[in-house]
Scaffold this motif. Structure first.
Motif, PDB file in Angstrom:
ATOM      1  N   ASP A   3      34.035  38.727  47.388  1.00 29.43           N
ATOM      2  CA  ASP A   3      34.076  37.850  46.217  1.00 29.43           C
ATOM      3  C   ASP A   3      34.038  38.658  44.931  1.00 29.43           C
ATOM      4  O   ASP A   3      34.569  38.239  43.910  1.00 29.43           O
ATOM      5  N   VAL A   4      33.382  39.812  44.972  1.00 36.92           N
ATOM      6  CA  VAL A   4      33.278  40.694  43.815  1.00 36.92           C
ATOM      7  C   VAL A   4      33.181  42.129  44.328  1.00 36.92           C
ATOM      8  O   VAL A   4      32.599  42.374  45.384  1.00 36.92           O
ATOM      9  N   LEU A   5      33.786  43.040  43.583  1.00 38.03           N
ATOM     10  CA  LEU A   5      33.714  44.466  43.910  1.00 38.03           C
ATOM     11  C   LEU A   5      33.030  45.186  42.758  1.00 38.03           C
ATOM     12  O   LEU A   5      33.443  45.038  41.609  1.00 38.03           O
ATOM     13  N   VAL A   6      31.993  45.955  43.071  1.00 41.37           N
ATOM     14  CA  VAL A   6      31.277  46.766  42.089  1.00 41.37           C
ATOM     15  C   VAL A   6      31.649  48.221  42.323  1.00 41.37           C
ATOM     16  O   VAL A   6      31.649  48.676  43.473  1.00 41.37           O
ATOM     17  N   ILE A   7      31.975  48.940  41.245  1.00 41.69           N
ATOM     18  CA  ILE A   7      32.198  50.378  41.341  1.00 41.69           C
ATOM     19  C   ILE A   7      31.125  51.037  40.484  1.00 41.69           C
ATOM     20  O   ILE A   7      31.168  50.977  39.256  1.00 41.69           O
TER      21      ILE A   7
ATOM     22  N   MET B  12      27.951  27.098  46.856  1.00 39.66           N
ATOM     23  CA  MET B  12      28.937  28.099  47.238  1.00 39.66           C
ATOM     24  C   MET B  12      28.412  28.889  48.435  1.00 39.66           C
ATOM     25  O   MET B  12      27.216  29.095  48.592  1.00 39.66           O
ATOM     26  N   ASP B  13      29.324  29.333  49.292  1.00 39.41           N
ATOM     27  CA  ASP B  13      28.939  30.157  50.429  1.00 39.41           C
ATOM     28  C   ASP B  13      28.329  31.466  49.941  1.00 39.41           C
ATOM     29  O   ASP B  13      28.442  31.824  48.781  1.00 39.41           O
ATOM     30  N   GLU B  14      27.729  32.196  50.845  1.00 45.23           N
ATOM     31  CA  GLU B  14      27.119  33.478  50.517  1.00 45.23           C
ATOM     32  C   GLU B  14      28.123  34.392  49.834  1.00 45.23           C
ATOM     33  O   GLU B  14      29.238  34.584  50.306  1.00 45.23           O
ATOM     34  N   ILE B  15      27.714  34.943  48.688  1.00 47.65           N
ATOM     35  CA  ILE B  15      28.575  35.850  47.926  1.00 47.65           C
ATOM     36  C   ILE B  15      28.715  37.173  48.673  1.00 47.65           C
ATOM     37  O   ILE B  15      27.731  37.776  49.091  1.00 47.65           O
ATOM     38  N   ARG B  16      29.947  37.618  48.822  1.00 49.06           N
ATOM     39  CA  ARG B  16      30.244  38.883  49.506  1.00 49.06           C
ATOM     40  C   ARG B  16      30.546  39.948  48.458  1.00 49.06           C
ATOM     41  O   ARG B  16      31.521  39.825  47.725  1.00 49.06           O
ATOM     42  N   VAL B  17      29.687  40.955  48.401  1.00 49.87           N
ATOM     43  CA  VAL B  17      29.781  41.998  47.380  1.00 49.87           C
ATOM     44  C   VAL B  17      30.234  43.312  48.013  1.00 49.87           C
ATOM     45  O   VAL B  17      29.615  43.794  48.959  1.00 49.87           O
ATOM     46  N   GLY B  18      31.302  43.886  47.478  1.00 52.46           N
ATOM     47  CA  GLY B  18      31.668  45.249  47.824  1.00 52.46           C
ATOM     48  C   GLY B  18      30.984  46.160  46.829  1.00 52.46           C
ATOM     49  O   GLY B  18      31.033  45.913  45.622  1.00 52.46           O
ATOM     50  N   PHE B  19      30.301  47.183  47.303  1.00 53.83           N
ATOM     51  CA  PHE B  19      29.600  48.110  46.409  1.00 53.83           C
ATOM     52  C   PHE B  19      30.155  49.499  46.665  1.00 53.83           C
ATOM     53  O   PHE B  19      29.897  50.102  47.704  1.00 53.83           O
ATOM     54  N   ALA B  20      30.962  49.973  45.718  1.00 48.92           N
ATOM     55  CA  ALA B  20      31.686  51.237  45.879  1.00 48.92           C
ATOM     56  C   ALA B  20      31.060  52.332  45.027  1.00 48.92           C
ATOM     57  O   ALA B  20      30.762  52.118  43.852  1.00 48.92           O
ATOM     58  N   LEU B  21      30.881  53.497  45.626  1.00 47.52           N
ATOM     59  CA  LEU B  21      30.328  54.641  44.920  1.00 47.52           C
ATOM     60  C   LEU B  21      31.364  55.756  44.854  1.00 47.52           C
ATOM     61  O   LEU B  21      32.029  56.053  45.839  1.00 47.52           O
ATOM     62  N   THR B  22      31.480  56.359  43.662  1.00 48.48           N
ATOM     63  CA  THR B  22      32.316  57.533  43.496  1.00 48.48           C
ATOM     64  C   THR B  22      31.404  58.684  43.069  1.00 48.48           C
ATOM     65  O   THR B  22      30.182  58.541  43.085  1.00 48.48           O
ATOM     66  N   GLY B  23      31.951  59.816  42.663  1.00 50.13           N
ATOM     67  CA  GLY B  23      31.168  61.009  42.322  1.00 50.13           C
ATOM     68  C   GLY B  23      30.029  60.743  41.354  1.00 50.13           C
ATOM     69  O   GLY B  23      29.254  59.835  41.558  1.00 50.13           O
ATOM     70  N   SER B  24      29.930  61.499  40.291  1.00 54.34           N
ATOM     71  CA  SER B  24      28.818  61.380  39.341  1.00 54.34           C
ATOM     72  C   SER B  24      27.485  61.362  40.087  1.00 54.34           C
ATOM     73  O   SER B  24      26.657  60.477  39.913  1.00 54.34           O
ATOM     74  N   PHE B  25      27.310  62.366  40.925  1.00 57.26           N
ATOM     75  CA  PHE B  25      26.156  62.413  41.823  1.00 57.26           C
ATOM     76  C   PHE B  25      24.824  62.426  41.083  1.00 57.26           C
ATOM     77  O   PHE B  25      23.809  62.029  41.637  1.00 57.26           O
ATOM     78  N   CYS B  26      24.828  62.829  39.820  1.00 56.20           N
ATOM     79  CA  CYS B  26      23.588  62.842  39.042  1.00 56.20           C
ATOM     80  C   CYS B  26      23.041  61.427  38.820  1.00 56.20           C
ATOM     81  O   CYS B  26      21.870  61.266  38.496  1.00 56.20           O
TER      82      CYS B  26
END
Length: 196
Positions: free
Chosen positions: A84-88, A1-15
């Motif tokens: 390919d995948v989104l991480v929150i 498979m081609d290189e996996i493209r990951v979205g890495f999303a951050l929201t609040g919860s700053f701790c």
């Protein structure tokens, strides 16, 4: 498979952001093509846990590419099939509610909506003080939705904060791999964290 493209999303919860930076580094080591995404609030808010510009500099250093931090920038994720995948991670109770209700009014929720149109996985690392209260219904809603995968989570302080839930951030990359195969890691609900 081609290189996996990951979205890495951050929201609040700053701790949890210090832990999240470690996870982001681990994820970048395994999946070098990472697109960082910040909610507008996460991008602009300085707290006792750190200054917004310092967090952004760390994220840029780890990912080596610009941060998506607006709805306009996030919308093409779907039509152009950019991920390919989104991480929150962390995913706050506020973001859980918006995902469960189909609301796309931040860069992160728009990224999820756009990404889901392609039938690709969204990995959720929950971090909310009301996971066993008001946010409980939203977690349950997403658990039964197609394409959502949860990083296993537990109560982080059952005595002091009995409704609080936090993902086991050490299992984010493992959850990404499983989600790409269409599998939910089990158990989703973890027992108390063992202390040395």
């Amino acid at each position: 498979m081609d290189e996996i493209r990951v979205g890495f999303a951050l929201t609040g919860s700053f701790c949890t952001w210090e832990k999240t930076m470690t996870v982001l580094e681990e994820t970048a080591a395994r999946y070098p093509h990472i697109v960082p995404i910040l909610s507008e609030t996460a991008a602009a808010t300085s707290t006792r846990f750190g200054r917004a510009e310092d967090w952004q500099a760390r994220i840029l250093d780890i990912c080596g590419r610009g941060i998506i931090d607006s709805i306009r920038e996030a919308e093409p994720i779907g039509p152009q099939g950019l991920l390919d995948v989104l991480v929150i991670a962390p995913c706050t109770g506020n973001t859980l509610a918006k995902l469960a209700a189909g609301i796309a009014d931040t860069a992160v929720t728009m990224a999820a909506k756009a990404h889901l149109r392609n039938g690709r996985p969204v990995v959720v690392a929950v971090s909310t003080n009301d996971g066993l209260a008001g946010a409980g219904r939203n977690i349950a809603e997403l658990l039964c939705r197609k394409h959502y995968y949860f990083v296993p989570f537990r109560q982080d302080d059952p005595e002091g904060k009995p409704t609080s839930l936090v993902a086991d951030f050490s299992r984010v990359t493992e959850t990404i791999a499983a989600a790409l195969e269409g599998r939910q890691l089990q158990p989703v609900l973890l027992g108390p964290e063992k202390t040395p």
